[in-house]
Motif scaffolding. Structure first.
Motif, mmCIF file in Angstrom:
data_model
loop_
_atom_site.group_PDB
_atom_site.id
_atom_site.type_symbol
_atom_site.label_atom_id
_atom_site.label_comp_id
_atom_site.label_asym_id
_atom_site.label_seq_id
_atom_site.Cartn_x
_atom_site.Cartn_y
_atom_site.Cartn_z
ATOM 1 N N GLN A 168 0.870 -1.162 0.000
ATOM 2 C CA GLN A 168 0.000 0.000 0.000
ATOM 3 C C GLN A 168 0.914 1.221 0.000
ATOM 4 N N VAL A 169 0.465 2.302 -0.625
ATOM 5 C CA VAL A 169 1.289 3.506 -0.713
ATOM 6 C C VAL A 169 0.654 4.620 0.108
ATOM 7 N N ALA A 170 1.389 5.091 1.113
ATOM 8 C CA ALA A 170 0.957 6.203 1.963
ATOM 9 C C ALA A 170 1.723 7.452 1.515
ATOM 10 N N ARG A 171 1.039 8.355 0.830
ATOM 11 C CA ARG A 171 1.683 9.559 0.276
ATOM 12 C C ARG A 171 1.350 10.839 1.026
ATOM 13 N N THR A 172 0.151 10.928 1.587
ATOM 14 C CA THR A 172 -0.240 12.170 2.259
ATOM 15 C C THR A 172 0.190 12.115 3.722
ATOM 16 N N SER A 173 0.223 13.256 4.361
ATOM 17 C CA SER A 173 0.627 13.275 5.771
ATOM 18 C C SER A 173 -0.356 12.480 6.638
ATOM 19 N N PHE B 181 7.679 10.262 0.967
ATOM 20 C CA PHE B 181 7.806 11.636 1.442
ATOM 21 C C PHE B 181 8.204 12.545 0.286
ATOM 22 N N GLU B 182 7.845 13.824 0.388
ATOM 23 C CA GLU B 182 8.118 14.785 -0.687
ATOM 24 C C GLU B 182 9.613 15.026 -0.886
ATOM 25 N N GLN B 183 10.339 15.124 0.213
ATOM 26 C CA GLN B 183 11.767 15.433 0.172
ATOM 27 C C GLN B 183 12.531 14.438 1.037
ATOM 28 N N ALA C 116 0.668 9.251 8.740
ATOM 29 C CA ALA C 116 0.476 9.271 10.189
ATOM 30 C C ALA C 116 -0.278 8.031 10.664
ATOM 31 N N THR C 117 -1.229 7.549 9.890
ATOM 32 C CA THR C 117 -1.997 6.361 10.257
ATOM 33 C C THR C 117 -1.212 5.094 9.964
ATOM 34 N N GLY C 118 -0.527 5.051 8.824
ATOM 35 C CA GLY C 118 0.299 3.898 8.474
ATOM 36 C C GLY C 118 -0.430 2.580 8.643
#
Length: 153
Positions: A48-53, A76-78, A57-59
Motif C-alpha cells: 500500500q502507498v501512503a503519500r499524504t501526511s 515523502f516529498e523530500q 500518520a496512520t500507516g
C-alpha cells in the motif's frame, strides 16, 4: 441519584433500538490505499502507498493481520531523516529506509505499541514496512536494492 434512575429507561431503550454509540470507538485500519508492486530479487511485495501526511500518520496502525507478502510504502516529498514509532500498531514490523533508487540504507525491527523511535541513518524519501523479520528471512541488508516503478525516475 434520582437523575441516574431517570436515565436508565432512556439508555435501555437506546440500546434496544441500536441507537446508542459506544463512548470510544475503535480506530479503523486503512486498507484501501493505492498499491504498488515491488520486488527484492525473486521476492514480490504488494505494498500500500501512503503519500499524504494523514496516510503516513496512520500507516499500519490498527491492523490485526496482514498477508506475509504485503506491506506499506511511505513516500515523502523530500529526503530527510525519517523516524517511525509504533504506538497504535498491533503487528511487529521491520522498516527498510530506502534511497530514491530503492537501495536499503538501514533496517529497524519495531515492537508493537511502542513509542521507541526508529530512524533512518541518513535522509531518505521512502520507508517500507513489512512483517518483522521479512527482510532478515530473505537475507536482505543495508546496501541491497529493491525494485519497482516507484524507484524509477
Amino acid at each position: 441519584m434520582k437523575t441516574a434512575f431517570r436515565l436508565l429507561p432512556a439508555l435501555a431503550l437506546a440500546f434496544t433500538l441500536g441507537c446508542a454509540q459506544p463512548v470510544a470507538t475503535a480506530q479503523q485500519p486503512q486498507t484501501d490505499l493505492p498499491r504498488v508492486k515491488l520486488s527484492a530479487g525473486m521476492h514480490q511485495i504488494d505494498a500500500q502507498v501512503a503519500r499524504t501526511s494523514d496516510q503516513r500518520a496512520t500507516g499500519l496502525m490498527w491492523r490485526q493481520e496482514m498477508p506475509q507478502h504485503e506491506g506499506m510504502l511511505f513516500v515523502f516529498e523530500q529526503p530527510s531523516v525519517q523516524c517511525f514509532w509504533m504506538m497504535n500498531t498491533l503487528l511487529p514490523l521491520s522498516a527498510a529506509f530506502l534511497e530514491d533508487d530503492g537501495t536499503i540504507v538501514n533496517l529497524a525491527d519495531m515492537q508493537p505499541r511502542s513509542t521507541q523511535s526508529h530512524c533512518s541513518a541518513r535522509p531518505v524519501r521512502y520507508v517500507l514496512e513489512m512483517h518483522q523479520g521479512w527482510f532478515a528471512k530473505r537475507g536482505l541488508k543495508a546496501g541491497d536494492k529493491l525494485a519497482g516503478e516507484v524507484f524509477r525516475k
